[in-house]
Design a protein around this motif. Structure first.
Motif, mmCIF file in Angstrom:
data_model
loop_
_atom_site.group_PDB
_atom_site.id
_atom_site.type_symbol
_atom_site.label_atom_id
_atom_site.label_comp_id
_atom_site.label_asym_id
_atom_site.label_seq_id
_atom_site.Cartn_x
_atom_site.Cartn_y
_atom_site.Cartn_z
ATOM 1 N N GLY A 235 36.559 48.327 47.566
ATOM 2 C CA GLY A 235 37.171 48.598 46.276
ATOM 3 C C GLY A 235 38.621 48.127 46.218
ATOM 4 N N VAL A 236 39.371 48.392 47.294
ATOM 5 C CA VAL A 236 40.779 47.986 47.338
ATOM 6 C C VAL A 236 40.908 46.468 47.318
ATOM 7 C CG1 VAL A 236 42.809 47.921 48.837
ATOM 8 C CG2 VAL A 236 41.651 50.091 48.412
ATOM 9 N N ILE A 237 40.076 45.769 48.101
ATOM 10 C CA ILE A 237 40.132 44.309 48.118
ATOM 11 C C ILE A 237 39.696 43.736 46.771
ATOM 12 C CG2 ILE A 237 39.105 42.236 49.146
ATOM 13 C CD1 ILE A 237 41.238 43.575 50.871
ATOM 14 N N SER A 238 38.708 44.347 46.159
ATOM 15 C CA SER A 238 38.264 43.883 44.835
ATOM 16 C C SER A 238 39.388 44.022 43.813
ATOM 17 C CB SER A 238 37.039 44.694 44.374
ATOM 18 O OG SER A 238 35.944 44.474 45.235
ATOM 19 N N LEU A 239 40.180 45.076 43.934
ATOM 20 C CA LEU A 239 41.299 45.270 43.009
ATOM 21 C C LEU A 239 42.359 44.177 43.160
ATOM 22 C CD1 LEU A 239 41.749 49.145 43.128
ATOM 23 C CD2 LEU A 239 41.140 47.771 41.127
ATOM 24 N N ALA A 240 42.480 43.629 44.367
ATOM 25 C CA ALA A 240 43.424 42.523 44.564
ATOM 26 C C ALA A 240 43.035 41.337 43.681
ATOM 27 C CB ALA A 240 43.456 42.104 46.030
ATOM 28 N N TYR A 241 41.758 40.983 43.696
ATOM 29 C CA TYR A 241 41.296 39.843 42.889
ATOM 30 C C TYR A 241 41.279 40.193 41.397
ATOM 31 C CZ TYR A 241 39.950 37.798 47.348
ATOM 32 O OH TYR A 241 39.972 37.278 48.612
ATOM 33 N N LEU A 242 40.911 41.417 41.083
ATOM 34 C CA LEU A 242 40.865 41.836 39.683
ATOM 35 C C LEU A 242 42.253 41.780 39.049
ATOM 36 C CD1 LEU A 242 39.273 42.983 37.286
ATOM 37 C CD2 LEU A 242 39.683 45.279 38.218
ATOM 38 N N THR A 243 43.276 42.245 39.771
ATOM 39 C CA THR A 243 44.635 42.229 39.218
ATOM 40 C C THR A 243 45.171 40.802 39.101
ATOM 41 O OG1 THR A 243 45.469 42.726 41.456
ATOM 42 C CG2 THR A 243 45.252 44.565 39.917
ATOM 43 N N LEU A 244 44.716 39.902 39.967
ATOM 44 C CA LEU A 244 45.080 38.494 39.812
ATOM 45 C C LEU A 244 44.526 37.933 38.499
ATOM 46 C CD1 LEU A 244 44.495 37.154 43.438
ATOM 47 C CD2 LEU A 244 46.658 37.081 42.182
ATOM 48 N N ILE A 245 43.259 38.254 38.247
ATOM 49 C CA ILE A 245 42.618 37.771 37.011
ATOM 50 C C ILE A 245 43.290 38.379 35.789
ATOM 51 C CG2 ILE A 245 40.460 37.788 35.700
ATOM 52 C CD1 ILE A 245 38.994 37.758 38.447
ATOM 53 N N ILE A 246 43.584 39.672 35.845
ATOM 54 C CA ILE A 246 44.264 40.338 34.728
ATOM 55 C C ILE A 246 45.638 39.708 34.481
ATOM 56 C CG2 ILE A 246 45.331 42.506 33.975
ATOM 57 C CD1 ILE A 246 43.032 43.965 35.406
ATOM 58 N N GLY A 247 46.336 39.379 35.563
ATOM 59 C CA GLY A 247 47.647 38.748 35.431
ATOM 60 C C GLY A 247 47.573 37.414 34.722
ATOM 61 N N VAL A 248 46.526 36.631 35.033
ATOM 62 C CA VAL A 248 46.350 35.333 34.371
ATOM 63 C C VAL A 248 45.961 35.525 32.907
ATOM 64 C CG1 VAL A 248 44.951 33.222 34.312
ATOM 65 C CG2 VAL A 248 45.805 34.108 36.498
ATOM 66 N N VAL A 249 44.994 36.408 32.649
ATOM 67 C CA VAL A 249 44.522 36.637 31.274
ATOM 68 C C VAL A 249 45.655 37.164 30.383
ATOM 69 C CG1 VAL A 249 42.973 38.036 29.861
ATOM 70 C CG2 VAL A 249 42.124 36.994 31.970
#
Length: 309
Positions: A235-249
């Motif tokens: 879950g923690v590692i998934s949040l790393a990628y999710l926040t990257l995507i949110i930052g771009v969007v």
């Protein structure tokens, strides 16, 4: 005689490199580089600021590592029957190479270097924000291990590490480049925070029996090493990628930052290894090494995403 003194000095040097756990300084270097890359993108890159940031964060990291072993020497480290190259401390106190007091003196010196550099930088830039952020970062590192507060024993140590080596270090690096702070600087540190939290959480698996007996209420002690503990890591590692995507969007990050998602296959491989060998410290070592590589490679790709326009 000169050769003998030289050999002694080199041995001392290597002993202290092991004591401060120098190979793990990538945890400090990556957020500093992310902050510098963001500053470059905004036309505010400053080489002196980058060097100052590296000195401050690496010295504070060394102090935190030394202080961690100092307190763990009376806690979980003597109970740890399965230390690995990535967990269980440096083991120099347990093997009699250094005294416990040496670690305390070393931590005081390291934090002294960090805080003196912070004070000089605040004076040079005429910016009290540098002093405030630097002192807060040192306080966070000390509170992680300190016997009276001991974040690592009370279940918030993982968050403290994430904040310290994520938004705080990235924003601090940016501040020393641009002499100002922005929301984007703190946001850029959030994915980095989750990545370093993932490193810490995975390293807690081999330490689980000793931490449990010593009363260290880490997230893995609280969840156990079965499926729930594995899902916490994932879950923690998934949040790393999710926040990257949110930052771009959201427009905070440039699209090129998404190249950092190329490390997802490595994250999947680590997750599979963890699921299979979560109770086998020796066979978990490749996954732990890969996890540090995941933080390093993803961090470098984030830097490149900000750097290239």
């Amino acid at each position: 005689m000169k050769q003998g003194l030289g050999e002694f000095a080199m041995r001392c040097f290597y002993v202290w490199l092991k004591a401060v756990r120098a190979p793990f300084f990538t945890a400090a270097i990556i957020p500093v580089l992310v902050g510098a890359s963001l500053a470059y993108r905004m036309g505010r890159f400053n080489l002196l600021g980058l060097i100052i940031a590296l000195v401050i964060v690496i010295a504070a990291h060394a102090g935190a590592n030394l202080l961690n072993d100092y307190y763990d020497a009376l806690g979980s480290d003597p109970l740890n029957e399965s230390p690995t190259p990535f967990s269980g401390g440096s083991r120099l106190i347990q093997t009699g190479i250094l005294k416990r007091s040496d670690y305390l003196h070393g931590a005081a010196l390291a934090y002294g270097i960090s805080l003196v550099t912070v004070a000089l930088a605040a004076w040079l830039y005429r910016n009290p924000l540098i002093l405030g952020l630097g002192v807060a970062g040192a306080g966070l590192g000390i509170s992680y291990s300190s016997a009276k507060i001991s974040g690592m024993s009370r279940g918030w140590g993982e968050v403290a590490v994430g904040v310290g080596f994520g938004p705080m270090a990235v924003a601090g690096s940016f501040l020393l480049q641009a002499n100002t702070l922005t929301i984007r600087a703190f946001a850029a540190g959030i994915p980095v925070a989750f990545l370093i939290m993932g490193v810490l959480i995975l390293n807690e698996f081999p330490d689980y029996p000793a931490d449990d007996r010593a009363g260290k209420r880490t997230w893995i002690v609280r969840t156990g090493v079965e499926s729930l503990g594995v899902w916490v890591y994932l879950g923690v590692i998934s949040l790393a990628y999710l926040t990257l995507i949110i930052g771009v969007v959201s427009g905070l990050f440039p699209v090129r930052v998404l190249y950092s998602c190329l490390t997802i296959p490595l994250a999947v491989w680590i997750g599979l290894k963890l699921w299979r060998f979560r109770r086998d410290a020796a066979r978990l070592i490749p996954a732990m090494a890969g996890n540090i590589g995941l933080h390093l490679l993803t961090g470098i790709l984030i830097c490149l995403g900000f750097w290239f326009k």
